[in-house]
Design a protein around this motif. Structure first.
Motif, PDB file in Angstrom:
ATOM      1  N   GLY A   2       0.870  -1.171   0.000  1.00 43.92           N
ATOM      2  CA  GLY A   2       0.000   0.000   0.000  1.00 43.92           C
ATOM      3  C   GLY A   2       0.906   1.219   0.000  1.00 43.92           C
ATOM      4  O   GLY A   2       1.743   1.363   0.896  1.00 43.92           O
ATOM      5  N   SER A   3       0.771   2.058  -1.030  1.00 42.65           N
ATOM      6  CA  SER A   3       1.695   3.178  -1.200  1.00 42.65           C
ATOM      7  C   SER A   3       0.962   4.422  -1.673  1.00 42.65           C
ATOM      8  O   SER A   3      -0.086   4.327  -2.326  1.00 42.65           O
ATOM      9  N   ALA A   4       1.548   5.579  -1.344  1.00 39.46           N
ATOM     10  CA  ALA A   4       1.002   6.845  -1.854  1.00 39.46           C
ATOM     11  C   ALA A   4       2.149   7.822  -2.055  1.00 39.46           C
ATOM     12  O   ALA A   4       3.163   7.766  -1.335  1.00 39.46           O
ATOM     13  N   ALA A  23       3.174 -11.875  -0.069  1.00 36.72           N
ATOM     14  CA  ALA A  23       2.239 -11.214  -0.993  1.00 36.72           C
ATOM     15  C   ALA A  23       2.608  -9.756  -1.226  1.00 36.72           C
ATOM     16  O   ALA A  23       1.990  -9.093  -2.056  1.00 36.72           O
ATOM     17  N   ALA A  24       3.614  -9.219  -0.528  1.00 33.91           N
ATOM     18  CA  ALA A  24       4.090  -7.858  -0.824  1.00 33.91           C
ATOM     19  C   ALA A  24       4.857  -7.821  -2.136  1.00 33.91           C
ATOM     20  O   ALA A  24       4.982  -6.759  -2.756  1.00 33.91           O
ATOM     21  N   VAL A  25       5.399  -8.977  -2.552  1.00 36.46           N
ATOM     22  CA  VAL A  25       6.174  -8.990  -3.799  1.00 36.46           C
ATOM     23  C   VAL A  25       5.655  -9.986  -4.838  1.00 36.46           C
ATOM     24  O   VAL A  25       6.058  -9.932  -6.003  1.00 36.46           O
ATOM     25  N   ARG A  27      17.343 -11.160  -8.933  1.00 38.98           N
ATOM     26  CA  ARG A  27      17.282 -11.122  -7.461  1.00 38.98           C
ATOM     27  C   ARG A  27      16.394  -9.997  -6.959  1.00 38.98           C
ATOM     28  O   ARG A  27      16.254  -9.844  -5.740  1.00 38.98           O
ATOM     29  N   TYR A  28      15.873  -9.155  -7.849  1.00 38.47           N
ATOM     30  CA  TYR A  28      14.913  -8.122  -7.414  1.00 38.47           C
ATOM     31  C   TYR A  28      13.738  -8.829  -6.720  1.00 38.47           C
ATOM     32  O   TYR A  28      13.237  -9.854  -7.209  1.00 38.47           O
ATOM     33  N   ALA A  29      13.332  -8.283  -5.571  1.00 38.29           N
ATOM     34  CA  ALA A  29      12.213  -8.800  -4.786  1.00 38.29           C
ATOM     35  C   ALA A  29      12.522 -10.134  -4.084  1.00 38.29           C
ATOM     36  O   ALA A  29      11.642 -10.754  -3.495  1.00 38.29           O
TER      37      ALA A  29
HETATM   38  C1  ISC Z   1       7.113  -4.379  -5.039  1.00 40.55           C
HETATM   39  C2  ISC Z   1       7.526  -3.237  -4.494  1.00 40.55           C
HETATM   40  O1  ISC Z   1       6.982  -2.711  -3.348  1.00 40.55           O
HETATM   41  C3  ISC Z   1       6.208  -3.505  -2.461  1.00 40.55           C
HETATM   42  C4  ISC Z   1       6.498  -3.006  -1.106  1.00 40.55           C
HETATM   43  C5  ISC Z   1       5.838  -1.914  -0.614  1.00 40.55           C
HETATM   44  C6  ISC Z   1       4.678  -1.441  -1.238  1.00 40.55           C
HETATM   45  C7  ISC Z   1       4.145  -2.092  -2.315  1.00 40.55           C
HETATM   46  C8  ISC Z   1       2.906  -1.620  -2.966  1.00 40.55           C
HETATM   47  O2  ISC Z   1       2.278  -0.670  -2.436  1.00 40.55           O
HETATM   48  O3  ISC Z   1       2.555  -2.111  -4.032  1.00 40.55           O
HETATM   49  C9  ISC Z   1       4.729  -3.360  -2.822  1.00 40.55           C
HETATM   50  O4  ISC Z   1       3.995  -4.401  -2.258  1.00 40.55           O
HETATM   51  C10 ISC Z   1       8.632  -2.451  -5.066  1.00 40.55           C
HETATM   52  O5  ISC Z   1       9.036  -1.452  -4.452  1.00 40.55           O
HETATM   53  O6  ISC Z   1       9.164  -2.824  -6.117  1.00 40.55           O
END
Ligand code: ISC
Length: 471
Positions: free
Chosen positions: A266-268, A354-356, A378-380
């Motif tokens: 979850g990002s903004a 599930a974050a990646v 190796r990303y993620a």
């Molecule tokens: C997959 C990434 O972020 C993850 C981690 C934090 C927030 C994320 C999001 O809001 O989508 C992603 O799950 C990335 O930075 O490449």
């Protein structure tokens, strides 16, 4: 003494291999010998030169956060793994190596004594190898304590120096999306993912894209790590086998029976002034779409951790984590380890969260393989270090770039990655913007103006840098 004949000493059915080598280049020469037990000596020292000035300018080795961390020089042992059991095999190999090692550690802190730095591929079928690297020298700080660890076989444990070298000039790299998978194609992949979610095939998928560019000849890639560490001091800055980045997400840390993790999803975007910034954080904290995305990530971590820990606690609602480029929803998790899993066992159990990847994991991985037309490498994946007792610190390799090397070991190109969690309500244009935000740390660090004078001032060579100092 340097081993003139580094070679392959073990091969497992899945293709993982253990290489002992003292030079940067790996050769594939076969040998029936097993690696000699490592002799390890950690000594307290008064002070330390900035860690990144001590490491290889072409292949820096470091894992730092704020003032604490470890950096490595030289290579005592390189272990390579691949395939679905890469982390389990690494855990087993490390148990054997650590059990055989003779360790004299007067410091006794996390990161002192025998350590291996590690970086693991995201996908079971990645073409990139996963590595554990044991350096010849480790320099560390933690909680105001500084130390040096020398690692080798009994005869050569004190034979290598860690000489500080001025960081090279800043360099600028024009990063571009590949023609075949730019923002438009990424947006189309996001649409395809939401359609797949709509058909009930998967609940959440994390989709990534990348930018790449050529590095200038002779680039000192420590500069990238140093810029990231300065700009993002609260994240884990890592440089391991050409993977360089600054990750805000802790996959797992284990220390003395306690296990911790920080789940982000979850990002903004940050606001442009204090008022809009506070509003952005409030909107994120109350956004059903982002709360859903976060809940998937937290649940996957809790479920995978449950068989290995007890007394697991986390807050009922996530908090907003402020980074210089972005807000995230974050949950801290803490528990007590049961059953003696090492931090390598734990990353094997927890990756991919599930974050990646997404939810459910198999369907999300299938969607990623179908919709992302590239290998994440190796990303993620997990990136961090493990100590002889199995404790360690592992981040998820986010906000990072992979350097590729010429046959002679010179850095030639770099690829920066970022992804975003896609759920039913995701909007393709917003997800493109989110990945741009997440690419910003690396993009900014690679767009620095070249300063008037190359290099940066260095403190005097420290007394402990020479084996003559008796360390
Ligand atoms: C997959 C990434 O972020 C993850 C981690 C934090 C927030 C994320 C999001 O809001 O989508 C992603 O799950 C990335 O930075 O490449």
């Amino acid at each position: 003494m340097h081993d003139e004949h580094p070679g392959r000493v073990d091969a497992t059915p899945s293709g993982s291999r253990i290489l002992r080598r003292y030079d940067v280049e790996v050769t594939d020469q076969k040998s029936d010998a097993h690696p000699a037990p490592l002799t390890v000596k950690t000594t307290r020292i008064d002070d330390i030169t900035p860690l990144l000035t001590l490491v290889d300018p072409r292949r820096p080795l470091a894992f730092v956060r704020r003032n604490d961390g470890i950096a490595g020089v030289g290579t005592a042992l390189r272990l390579e793994f691949s395939g679905p059991r890469r982390m389990q095999e690494a855990a087993q190999a490390w148990r054997e190596i650590a059990a055989a090692a003779e360790i004299d550690d007067e410091v006794g802190l996390g990161g002192s004594g025998l350590v291996a730095f590690g970086s693991f591929a995201f996908d079971d079928f990645s073409g990139d190898v996963s590595v554990l690297l044991v350096p010849r020298i480790v320099l560390g700080h933690r909680d105001g304590v500084h130390w040096i660890t020398r690692i080798g076989s009994a005869s050569d444990v004190a034979s290598e120096n860690a000489d500080p070298a001025t960081l090279g000039a800043e360099f600028s790299v024009a990063l571009r999306a590949p023609e075949s998978f730019g923002p438009t194609e990424y947006a189309a992949a996001v649409t395809a993912a939401t359609e797949s979610i709509g058909r009930g095939e998967v609940s959440k998928v994390v989709l990534a894209r990348y930018l790449e560019g050529a590095l200038p000849a002779g680039a000192d890639v420590r500069v990238l790590a140093a810029d990231l560490a300065t700009a993002y001091p609260d994240t884990y800055t890592f440089a391991i086998d050409g993977l360089i980045g600054s990750s805000p997400e802790t996959l797992v840390c284990s220390e003395g029976g306690e296990v911790t993790a920080r789940v982000l999803a979850g990002s903004a975007a940050r606001g442009t002034d204090a008022r809009s910034d506070a509003q952005a954080a409030t909107d994120l904290a109350t956004s059903p779409k982002d709360l859903d995305e976060h809940a998937f990530a937290l649940q996957s971590l809790l479920q995978s951790l449950a068989p290995h820990a007890t007394d697991i606690v986390t807050a009922e609602t996530p908090f907003t984590l402020r980074l210089p480029n972005v807000w995230h929803l974050a949950s801290d998790v803490r528990g007590r380890l049961t059953g003696g899993a090492s931090s390598l066992d734990l990353i094997g159990a927890l990756h991919p969260t599930a974050a990646v990847a997404g939810t459910p994991t198999p369907a999300a991985l299938e969607a990623i393989r179908r919709l992302e037309p590239f290998d994440r490498g190796r990303y993620a994946g997990p990136v961090g270090w493990v100590g002889a007792d199995g404790d360690g610190e592992w981040a998820i390799a986010l906000r990072c770039a992979q350097v590729t090397y010429s046959a002679s070991g010179d850095p030639v190109s770099i690829r920066a990655f970022a992804g975003a969690g896609i759920v039913a309500e995701s909007d393709p244009a917003r997800e493109v913007a989110e990945t741009t935000m997440k690419l910003k740390p690396v993009v900014d660090a690679l767009s620095r103006a070249v300063p008037e004078e190359p290099g940066r001032p260095l403190p005097a060579r420290p007394a402990w840098a020479s084996p003559a100092a008796g360390l």
